[in-house]
Write an enzyme that holds these catalytic residues in place. Structure first.
Site, PDB file in Angstrom:
ATOM      1  N   LYS A  32       0.972  -1.270   0.024  1.00 53.53           N
ATOM      2  CA  LYS A  32      -0.118  -0.049   0.091  1.00 53.53           C
ATOM      3  C   LYS A  32       0.828   1.273   0.020  1.00 53.53           C
ATOM      4  O   LYS A  32       0.710   2.294  -0.851  1.00 53.53           O
ATOM      5  CB  LYS A  32      -0.883  -0.076   1.209  1.00 53.53           C
ATOM      6  N   ARG A  66      -3.170   2.913   8.484  1.00 50.17           N
ATOM      7  CA  ARG A  66      -3.717   1.976   7.783  1.00 50.17           C
ATOM      8  C   ARG A  66      -2.263   0.957   7.901  1.00 50.17           C
ATOM      9  O   ARG A  66      -1.441   1.219   7.493  1.00 50.17           O
ATOM     10  CB  ARG A  66      -4.220   1.915   6.341  1.00 50.17           C
ATOM     11  N   GLY A  81      -8.248  -6.945   4.210  1.00 60.16           N
ATOM     12  CA  GLY A  81      -9.133  -7.217   5.301  1.00 60.16           C
ATOM     13  C   GLY A  81      -8.430  -7.985   6.716  1.00 60.16           C
ATOM     14  O   GLY A  81      -9.139  -7.978   7.739  1.00 60.16           O
ATOM     15  N   MET A  96      -5.470  -7.090   8.652  1.00 57.75           N
ATOM     16  CA  MET A  96      -5.006  -6.460   9.367  1.00 57.75           C
ATOM     17  C   MET A  96      -5.963  -5.172   9.709  1.00 57.75           C
ATOM     18  O   MET A  96      -7.087  -4.946   8.909  1.00 57.75           O
ATOM     19  CB  MET A  96      -3.639  -6.034   9.210  1.00 57.75           C
ATOM     20  N   ARG A 116      -3.682  -1.139  -6.173  1.00 61.86           N
ATOM     21  CA  ARG A 116      -3.018  -2.582  -5.999  1.00 61.86           C
ATOM     22  C   ARG A 116      -3.241  -3.496  -7.271  1.00 61.86           C
ATOM     23  O   ARG A 116      -4.487  -3.209  -8.110  1.00 61.86           O
ATOM     24  CB  ARG A 116      -3.283  -3.164  -4.685  1.00 61.86           C
ATOM     25  N   HIS A 174     -16.339  -7.402   1.889  1.00 66.73           N
ATOM     26  CA  HIS A 174     -15.226  -8.286   1.936  1.00 66.73           C
ATOM     27  C   HIS A 174     -15.405  -9.870   1.641  1.00 66.73           C
ATOM     28  O   HIS A 174     -14.608 -10.601   1.065  1.00 66.73           O
ATOM     29  CB  HIS A 174     -15.148  -8.381   3.865  1.00 66.73           C
ATOM     30  N   SER A 208      12.069 -41.674  -8.006  1.00 72.56           N
ATOM     31  CA  SER A 208      10.949 -40.714  -7.669  1.00 72.56           C
ATOM     32  C   SER A 208      10.732 -40.664  -6.379  1.00 72.56           C
ATOM     33  O   SER A 208      10.620 -41.428  -5.437  1.00 72.56           O
ATOM     34  CB  SER A 208       9.705 -41.560  -8.534  1.00 72.56           C
ATOM     35  N   CYS A 248       6.496 -37.530  -6.878  1.00 72.13           N
ATOM     36  CA  CYS A 248       5.269 -38.142  -7.195  1.00 72.13           C
ATOM     37  C   CYS A 248       4.335 -38.134  -5.750  1.00 72.13           C
ATOM     38  O   CYS A 248       3.193 -38.428  -5.779  1.00 72.13           O
ATOM     39  CB  CYS A 248       5.220 -39.503  -7.717  1.00 72.13           C
ATOM     40  N   TYR A 251      10.491 -34.481 -14.490  1.00 75.34           N
ATOM     41  CA  TYR A 251       8.860 -34.591 -14.302  1.00 75.34           C
ATOM     42  C   TYR A 251       8.385 -34.319 -12.890  1.00 75.34           C
ATOM     43  O   TYR A 251       9.355 -34.483 -12.040  1.00 75.34           O
ATOM     44  CB  TYR A 251       8.320 -35.610 -14.820  1.00 75.34           C
TER      45      TYR A 251
END
Length: 873
Positions: free
Chosen positions: A22, A92, A101, A103, A336, A454, A763, A830, A850
């Site tokens: 922010k 804030r 929402g 904090m 944002r 919210h 694996s 896996c 993989y």
């Protein structure tokens, strides 16, 4: 000495780690010359220091804050506590990662009994001054002093009732002054002292409260869900107040540069006239759409529209903006990158590329892979939907379909989910405290709030179905029921269904069907496949699962759990016969019955995978898991097996182990009962030969589980090779097959060079590897982890994603040792972590071939693998 406080003019968007998201964006907008109320930022490092100093602000940081405050007063020409020209600010939070929402915020800080009179005189608007003061008292009391907000709402409702009005805006100045007096009396009664009047005390206590909110329960849960480290801390933004509650020429709103639900390139949002920002998010009044601002304040709308386009072009992404209009003048309070549904994320990414704003790589990085789950979730079956009975309609806040039992409390919803129930969380309006209940719910229904409330924002971020602002329902949270417009009462535990795409609420359970995917999905997946280097396989034991995985882009099976096949009704009895057999001959006879069924299983998988690699794991779990445990079931099976119940009970007792996870399972079964491994090998090889005779080119991969020693692997592999080669000699068939092992015991990782000599592939079974490395069972971890969370030993469940520090180190060792001994060894994963984006990034870093995951996580893995490749360039 580090600098802990920065002016907006000293920062920019690249400083989000220090200034928070922010604050960095407020600084960036300031640098762009946009109308941003002036202010300063207390950094995330100050928050970290606060916790290091045992939750206290160091004197030098407090001095720096007040030095900056004095400079700020000179800049704006106003003074804290001066009734003739008062400085009022908002306080804030702002973490580097967006946590909407989670904090706390305090508005109108600086007001006290004297300043409120001065503000009334200065603005010539007594009602506005006391409205602002009562809001400040309630916020400060709730956030800083932990006096429940509901207590103040009760006082406000009492004043409205006494004056016969429904809305806050219908209360006049004297009524607002009465509200203030009631609030102060309530505060005195609860706290035992008067409401603080010193603005400097108010400021420092509010900054402490924001720091404290970094570790409130909802923020911790949100961080755990989104993998945000607790060490980051939050910044605090102190900003000059601008007021949307100064009458009909003032207002406040939230808007997105594109529709966050669909991705449509059109300004989307809501605003309220004569309100402050909390009113929009809280859903206390139903807002107007952003388009209507053009009718109410055309000049302001044009200016806002221009700024929205400028911000989207600057950040090259859809923006979520907060704004306030004070007496016809527009102010930007936040921008944002906006949270969006999975479908919207796809469309926005593709559109931004087509518009020339970003390239393909940037588009892929803008999509959260975990969000793709939402695209694959069910919708209602059309026929069932036609017959369904709508009981109400609200706003379609987050798309998708869901059914479940009604619960009115987040804690009750969580407990119901733990019992295995599907849950719909029904609230008058959600708040950040509801985060855990929202997380476990299938869908969320609220009586109040708009499309940017919210409930709507959080549900979209979670990929949850949500219907908000359903004012047709009379929701009685405390009494645990709601009543529809026709008077029908629905109690806790009753079934309802939600359509988050249309906003309809239905009675009962409406059957669902799988979602269809858009062209944008196919485009994104094609782009992902261009960039990724990791292959994506699936964990599948059935033809249906394998077919779905192929449809979603799987390039093979990385794990077929053969034990799941033995539970099928047509073979469980024969398998149980094998278990209770006292001699090898009897075991082999039972296994012979299973062989043709097992062979047909593998033929089906090979056919579906069309020559893609298929890794089949030999039997892994301990044998007692296949036998009944209840007395009546034991007697029934004993009768079928021509045994006495006593004999069968004794067999079951003999198979029982104190710690079966580390007991007689995996390759140990093959060592003790070689005939099981031989039967499975025969089924695999005969199935492969059969499909290859029909024109396919299958290379089966036989995987030995739970290896801990090279000699162990060598022995089981010899059984496999002897069985396979005998079949090939007898049939004259030619077939290439591979034999490898799972790395799921720490010792196997540490001796991977020895093991690799007899393994064509590794694996990594990270489920068991994680449990054994931590010495922590997933099944029992819950009771332990809650304590560990509360004592801040762990921030999240260590079994939920790959532990890079410990388990990751073992994987690195095994990878290096394995490649040293066998450079061409194939490496994969896996465990369930194969579908987790952060784990996939680590597998890419290790150079794996993989990852393998459940079918519906294949698209997640494809995108995460592409992001890993792009980020590693």
């Amino acid at each position: 000495m580090p600098k802990y406080v920065y002016k907006f003019s000293e920062g920019n968007a690249s400083m989000r780690n220090l200034l928070g998201g922010k604050g960095a964006n407020l600084a960036e907008m300031t640098g762009l010359g946009l109308p941003v109320p002036r202010g300063f930022i207390v950094t995330t490092e100050a928050c970290t220091r606060y916790y290091e100093d045992k939750e206290s602000i160091a004197p030098e940081i407090a001095d720096e804050i007040f030095t900056m405050l004095a400079d700020f007063e000179k800049t704006v020409g106003k003074t804290f506590g001066d009734p003739k020209n008062p400085l009022l600010v908002s306080v804030r939070s702002g973490s580097r990662a967006s946590m909407p929402g989670m904090m706390d915020t305090i508005l109108n800080l600086g007001l006290n009994d004297v300043v409120v009179e001065g503000l009334a005189e200065l603005t010539e608007n007594k009602r506005f001054a006391y409205d602002s003061y009562r809001r400040f008292i309630a916020m400060f009391s709730d956030v800083v002093m932990e006096v429940p907000k509901s207590s103040f709402e009760d006082e406000l409702d009492a004043v409205k009732a006494s004056r016969g009005v429904k809305l806050d805006t219908d209360l006049d100045a004297e009524a607002m002054k009465e509200v203030v007096e009631r609030y102060k009396a309530l505060y005195l009664d609860v706290k035992g002292h008067s409401f603080p009047q010193d603005p400097r005390e108010q400021l420092i206590e509010s900054i402490i409260a924001v720091f404290r909110s970094w570790n409130n329960e909802r923020a911790i849960i949100y961080r755990r869900m989104n993998d945000i480290p607790g060490s980051w801390g939050t910044a605090v933004n102190v900003q000059e107040m601008v007021y949307g509650n100064m009458g009909d020429t003032s207002g406040t709103g939230v808007a997105f540069t594109r529709n966050p639900s669909t991705g449509e390139s059109k300004l989307y949002g809501e605003f309220l006239i004569n309100a402050q920002g909390e009113d929009v998010v809280a859903g206390i009044r139903t807002p107007q759409t952003i388009d209507q601002l053009q009718e109410v304040m055309p000049d302001v709308y044009k200016q806002f529209n221009d700024i929205a386009h400028k911000l989207e072009a600057h950040y090259r992404d859809m923006q979520d903006m907060e704004f306030t209009i004070e007496r016809g003048k527009l102010f930007m309070l936040q921008t944002r990158n906006g949270k969006r549904t999975a479908a919207a994320a796809m469309k926005i990414a593709v559109d931004l590329v087509n518009e020339g704003m970003i390239n393909k790589e940037e588009a892929l990085l803008k999509i959260d892979p975990k969000q793709l789950d939402a695209l694959l979730h069910p919708t209602f079956e059309p026929k069932a939907l036609k017959q369904a009975k709508p009981i109400a309609r609200g706003l379609p806040a987050s798309p998708g379909a869901a059914f479940g039992r009604v619960y009115f409390d987040a804690n009750e919803a969580t407990r119901a989910s733990e019992r295995g129930e599907k849950v719909i969380l029904v609230r008058l309006e959600t708040s950040p405290e509801d985060i855990q209940g929202m997380n476990v719910a299938q869908g969320i229904l609220t009586g109040r709030g708009g499309m940017t409330s919210h409930a709507a924002v959080v549900a979209r971020g979670m990929g949850k179905c949500c219907v908000s602002g359903c004012s047709e329902l009379n929701i009685q949270e405390k009494n645990k029921y709601f009543v529809t417009a026709d008077g029908t009462k629905y109690l806790e535990g009753d079934d309802i269904s939600l359509d988050g795409t249309t906003g309809y609420v239905y009675s009962g359970q409406v059957p669902t069907m799988e979602a269809t995917l858009s062209g944008d999905f196919a485009t994104i997946m094609a782009w992902a496949d261009e960039f990724r280097t990791l292959k994506i396989r699936t964990n599948a034991d059935t033809v249906r699962d394998a077919a779905k995985a192929v449809e979603l882009g799987a390039e093979g099976i990385g794990l077929c759990r053969t034990e799941h096949m033995f539970f099928e009704p047509d073979r469980i009895f024969a398998f149980r016969q094998m278990i209770v057999a006292k001699e090898e001959k009897a075991r082999r006879a039972a296994l012979e019955k299973i062989l043709p069924m097992q062979r047909q299983d593998f033929i089906g998988l090979f056919e579906v995978m069309r020559g893609m690699p298929v890794t089949i794991r030999l039997l892994d779990p301990p044998l007692h898991e296949f036998l009944p445990q209840e007395d009546n079931e034991i007697k029934e099976l004993a009768d079928a097996l021509n045994l006495s119940a006593k004999e069968l009970t004794e067999i079951i007792r003999s198979l029982h182990e104190i710690n079966p996870m580390m007991g007689h399972r995996g390759c140990r079964l093959a060592v003790t009962y070689p005939e099981i491994a031989e039967m499975q090998t025969r089924a695999i090889i005969e199935a492969a030969v059969a499909v290859n005779n029909n024109g396919m080119s299958v290379i089966p991969e036989i995987m030995i589980p739970l290896t801990c020693d090279a000699a162990e692997l060598k022995y089981v592999k010899s059984l496999i090779v002897e069985t396979a080669d005998t079949i090939l000699r007898e049939t004259g068939a030619k077939l290439t097959y591979k034999v490898g092992t799972m790395i799921e015991i720490p010792r196997a990782a540490l001796t991977a060079d020895e093991i690799a000599r007899d393994a064509d592939f590794f694996s990594f079974g990270t489920n068991d590897l994680t449990q054994m490395t931590y010495g922590l069972s997933r099944d029992d971890a819950g009771k332990i982890l809650d304590t560990y969370y509360s004592k801040k030993i762990f921030e999240s469940d260590p079994t939920a994603r790959l532990d890079l520090v410990g388990v990751g180190k073992l994987m690195q060792i095994a990878t290096d040792l394995g490649r040293q001994a066998r450079p061409d060894i194939k490496l994969g994963i896996c465990g369930e972590h194969g579908g987790d984006p952060s784990s996939i990034a680590f597998c890419h870093q290790l150079g794996f071939d993989y990852v393998s995951c459940s079918p519906f996580r294949v698209p997640i893995a494809r995108l995460a693998a592409a992001q890993s490749a792009i980020n590693s360039k």
